[in-house]
Enzyme design. Structure first.
Site, PDB file in Angstrom:
ATOM      1  CD  GLU A   1      14.743   8.944  21.905  1.00 27.24           C
ATOM      2  OE1 GLU A   1      13.839   8.884  22.731  1.00 27.24           O
ATOM      3  OE2 GLU A   1      15.206  10.016  21.466  1.00 27.24           O
TER       4      GLU A   1
ATOM      5  CB  CYS B   1       9.397   5.572  13.409  1.00 28.00           C
ATOM      6  SG  CYS B   1       9.894   7.296  13.355  1.00 28.00           S
TER       7      CYS B   1
ATOM      8  CB  CYS C   1      17.741  17.069  14.889  1.00 27.76           C
ATOM      9  SG  CYS C   1      17.205  17.684  13.268  1.00 27.76           S
TER      10      CYS C   1
ATOM     11  CB  CYS D   1      11.582  22.240  13.830  1.00 23.92           C
ATOM     12  SG  CYS D   1      12.207  21.860  12.174  1.00 23.92           S
TER      13      CYS D   1
ATOM     14  CB  CYS E   1      10.846  19.265  16.736  1.00 24.39           C
ATOM     15  SG  CYS E   1      11.538  17.603  16.733  1.00 24.39           S
TER      16      CYS E   1
ATOM     17  N   GLY F   1      16.545  13.474  13.828  1.00 25.41           N
ATOM     18  CA  GLY F   1      17.490  13.844  12.782  1.00 25.41           C
ATOM     19  C   GLY F   1      16.836  14.187  11.460  1.00 25.41           C
ATOM     20  CD  GLU F   2      16.116  16.652   6.840  1.00 26.27           C
ATOM     21  OE1 GLU F   2      15.073  16.943   7.433  1.00 26.27           O
ATOM     22  OE2 GLU F   2      16.126  16.081   5.732  1.00 26.27           O
TER      23      GLU F   2
ATOM     24  CB  SER G   1       9.823  12.554   6.919  1.00 25.78           C
ATOM     25  OG  SER G   1       9.279  13.811   7.244  1.00 25.78           O
TER      26      SER G   1
ATOM     27  CB  SER H   1       8.222  18.515   7.791  1.00 22.85           C
ATOM     28  OG  SER H   1       8.406  17.134   8.021  1.00 22.85           O
ATOM     29  CG  LEU H   2       4.456  22.890   3.761  1.00 22.01           C
ATOM     30  CD1 LEU H   2       5.782  22.861   3.044  1.00 22.01           C
ATOM     31  CD2 LEU H   2       3.334  22.463   2.815  1.00 22.01           C
TER      32      LEU H   2
ATOM     33  CG  ASN I   1       2.599  14.164  19.166  1.00 19.26           C
ATOM     34  OD1 ASN I   1       1.476  13.772  19.467  1.00 19.26           O
ATOM     35  ND2 ASN I   1       3.161  13.875  18.001  1.00 19.26           N
TER      36      ASN I   1
ATOM     37  CB  CYS J   1       5.489  13.200  15.178  1.00 27.21           C
ATOM     38  SG  CYS J   1       4.981  12.043  13.937  1.00 27.21           S
TER      39      CYS J   1
HETATM   40  N1  SAH Z   1      13.709  16.033  10.032  1.00 27.35           N
HETATM   41  C1  SAH Z   1      12.700  15.306   9.294  1.00 27.35           C
HETATM   42  C2  SAH Z   1      12.357  14.009   9.975  1.00 27.35           C
HETATM   43  C3  SAH Z   1      11.599  14.168  11.273  1.00 27.35           C
HETATM   44  S1  SAH Z   1      10.011  13.614  10.925  1.00 27.35           S
HETATM   45  C4  SAH Z   1      11.501  16.181   9.051  1.00 27.35           C
HETATM   46  O1  SAH Z   1      11.464  17.278   9.587  1.00 27.35           O
HETATM   47  O2  SAH Z   1      10.630  15.815   8.271  1.00 27.35           O
HETATM   48  C5  SAH Z   1       9.109  14.127  12.203  1.00 27.35           C
HETATM   49  C6  SAH Z   1       7.781  14.730  11.781  1.00 27.35           C
HETATM   50  O3  SAH Z   1       7.182  15.116  12.991  1.00 27.35           O
HETATM   51  C7  SAH Z   1       7.940  15.987  10.949  1.00 27.35           C
HETATM   52  O4  SAH Z   1       6.893  16.095  10.023  1.00 27.35           O
HETATM   53  C8  SAH Z   1       7.802  17.090  11.983  1.00 27.35           C
HETATM   54  O5  SAH Z   1       7.330  18.290  11.441  1.00 27.35           O
HETATM   55  C9  SAH Z   1       6.830  16.477  12.933  1.00 27.35           C
HETATM   56  N2  SAH Z   1       6.945  16.992  14.288  1.00 27.35           N
HETATM   57  C10 SAH Z   1       8.031  17.495  14.900  1.00 27.35           C
HETATM   58  N3  SAH Z   1       7.736  17.857  16.160  1.00 27.35           N
HETATM   59  C11 SAH Z   1       6.440  17.553  16.342  1.00 27.35           C
HETATM   60  C12 SAH Z   1       5.566  17.660  17.451  1.00 27.35           C
HETATM   61  N4  SAH Z   1       5.983  18.127  18.614  1.00 27.35           N
HETATM   62  N5  SAH Z   1       4.306  17.221  17.291  1.00 27.35           N
HETATM   63  C13 SAH Z   1       3.884  16.711  16.114  1.00 27.35           C
HETATM   64  N6  SAH Z   1       4.668  16.565  15.054  1.00 27.35           N
HETATM   65  C14 SAH Z   1       5.931  17.001  15.154  1.00 27.35           C
END
Ligand code: SAH
Length: 366
Positions: free
Chosen positions: A92, A105, A112, A116, A119, A165-166, A197, A220-221, A300, A343
């Site tokens: 995607e 993006c 992935c 998390c 996600c 993905g990461e 990211s 991503s924290l 989201n 996201c």
């Molecule tokens: N794996 C990488 C790249 C994905 S970036 C990473 O984790 O950074 C996607 C961003 O969207 C990350 O900051 C993640 O924390 C955030 N994200 C994931 N699921 C989400 C959601 N349901 N709503 C909002 N942000 C989300």
């Protein structure tokens, strides 16, 4: 014989390849320009190559391997592409038009492996890491769809490796794709316009810091304590906050004048969004003396995720608490939520199940 994927070759590799076919160097230049500057998706348009050469290439090589399955257009103009690899896996890509620039993006993996909890992509598991060519093709597809094949892009193009993905588990593909896309004779999207990211693959953060022409970094924290982060982002059990922030500190040394790196923090209603969490987060960053900024991303939602987005007042209070402790924080506006393009929503959905206005969902089959 395995076919060579031409879009995934650097110009130097392309030279080697045409040489192996007994062709002169300038053929590589022609082909590279056709793929990346003219953004051609097949050999057919390469009429500046002799017919016999095109036929010989067709036997050994493929120009494009991704096919467009569907395209969804959000009411805010965001476009999501659901692509398919040659082996049938979903990829995607999201095109986000903004006033002064466009952002593409892209995904680094199909699915992935990180789990998390907030996600949707995690629900797919890891299907496969993408190749450099598959990464480059995503950008070509998006730009062609937005502006027409090969047409000049009216605004600058930024890239974010924030799709499925990461990216740091696709490190080699990613770095190679960035090299290919940076070429002046091609797409000419330089690393300075790219943000990667990561969920926190510590050794790669350290490695990226040593790369001379590197992209920007976002981390991503999602939680200010190990206890909570372990739960939301299981990768934290492998590289806890102490190690993650030490690597960030190291990375900070590689920042160029004016450059900052960002932390992303998804706000989940009643889970990680209290003022106390904000204070803990500010203290954590201040303790490590990290001069970064924090992007707050309201969650989201999507079935079957067990979270709700924090209400706007909560988001604002969280932001203000951070600011009051000297941490710069910005609230990210979600884009393309209605078409599952925002996201954390990329999970190869064929149609947005609870799309409020299905009429706006255009489906394109090619
Ligand atoms: N794996 C990488 C790249 C994905 S970036 C990473 O984790 O950074 C996607 C961003 O969207 C990350 O900051 C993640 O924390 C955030 N994200 C994931 N699921 C989400 C959601 N349901 N709503 C909002 N942000 C989300």
């Amino acid at each position: 014989m395995e076919q060579v994927h031409l879009t995934g070759l650097t110009e130097a590799e392309l030279r080697e390849f045409v040489k192996s076919m007994g062709e002169p160097d300038y053929r590589a230049r022609q082909i590279f320009g056709a793929l990346h500057r003219r953004r051609l998706r097949s050999l057919d348009g390469m009429t500046d190559l002799p017919k016999e050469l095109r036929a010989a290439l067709a036997e050994r090589a493929a120009v494009s391997t991704l096919t467009v399955e569907s395209r969804y257009i959000s009411e805010d103009g965001t476009r999501r592409y659901l692509l398919k690899t040659h082996d049938g896996l979903p990829v995607e890509t999201v095109f986000i038009p903004e006033e002064r620039r466009d952002t593409v993006c892209f995904s680094s993996q199909s699915g992935c492996p990180l789990q998390c909890s907030f996600c949707l992509t995690a629900k797919l598991g890891l299907l496969r890491t993408l190749t450099a060519g598959e990464i480059v093709e995503q950008i070509v597809v998006a730009l062609n769809d937005a502006y027409g094949q090969g047409a000049r892009t009216p605004r600058g193009t930024n890239l974010v490796a924030m799709g499925a993905g990461e990216p740091f588990l696709a490190y080699d593909s990613l770095m190679k794709a960035l090299r290919i896309m940076a070429a002046e004779t091609g797409l000419h999207i330089v690393p300075n316009r790219v943000t990667v990211s990561t969920a926190g693959i510590v050794p790669r953060i350290r490695e990226l810091a040593t790369v001379p022409d590197r992209p920007h970094l976002a981390i991503s924290l999602a939680a200010p304590t190990d206890e909570l982060r372990d739960e939301l982002m299981p990768i934290n059990r492998k590289w806890p906050l102490r190690e993650l922030l030490a690597a960030c500190k190291e990375f900070e040394k590689s920042l160029r004048p004016g450059e900052r790196f960002t932390f992303e923090y998804v706000l989940l209603d009643n889970v990680n969004d209290s003022d106390e969490h904000a204070r803990q987060l500010a203290n954590l960053l201040n303790r490590h003396q990290l001069r970064t900024k924090v992007n707050l991303i309201p969650h989201n939602p999507g079935d079957p995720l067990p979270y709700r987005p924090s209400p706007p007042e909560r988001v604002e209070s969280f932001r203000r608490t951070l600011e009051s402790k000297g941490v710069h924080a910005f609230v990210r506006r979600p884009r393309g939520r209605d078409i599952y393009a925002a996201c954390g929503q990329l999970s190869a959905r064929r149609a947005a199940a609870n799309n409020p206005s299905p009429a706006l969902v255009h489906q394109l089959t090619r």
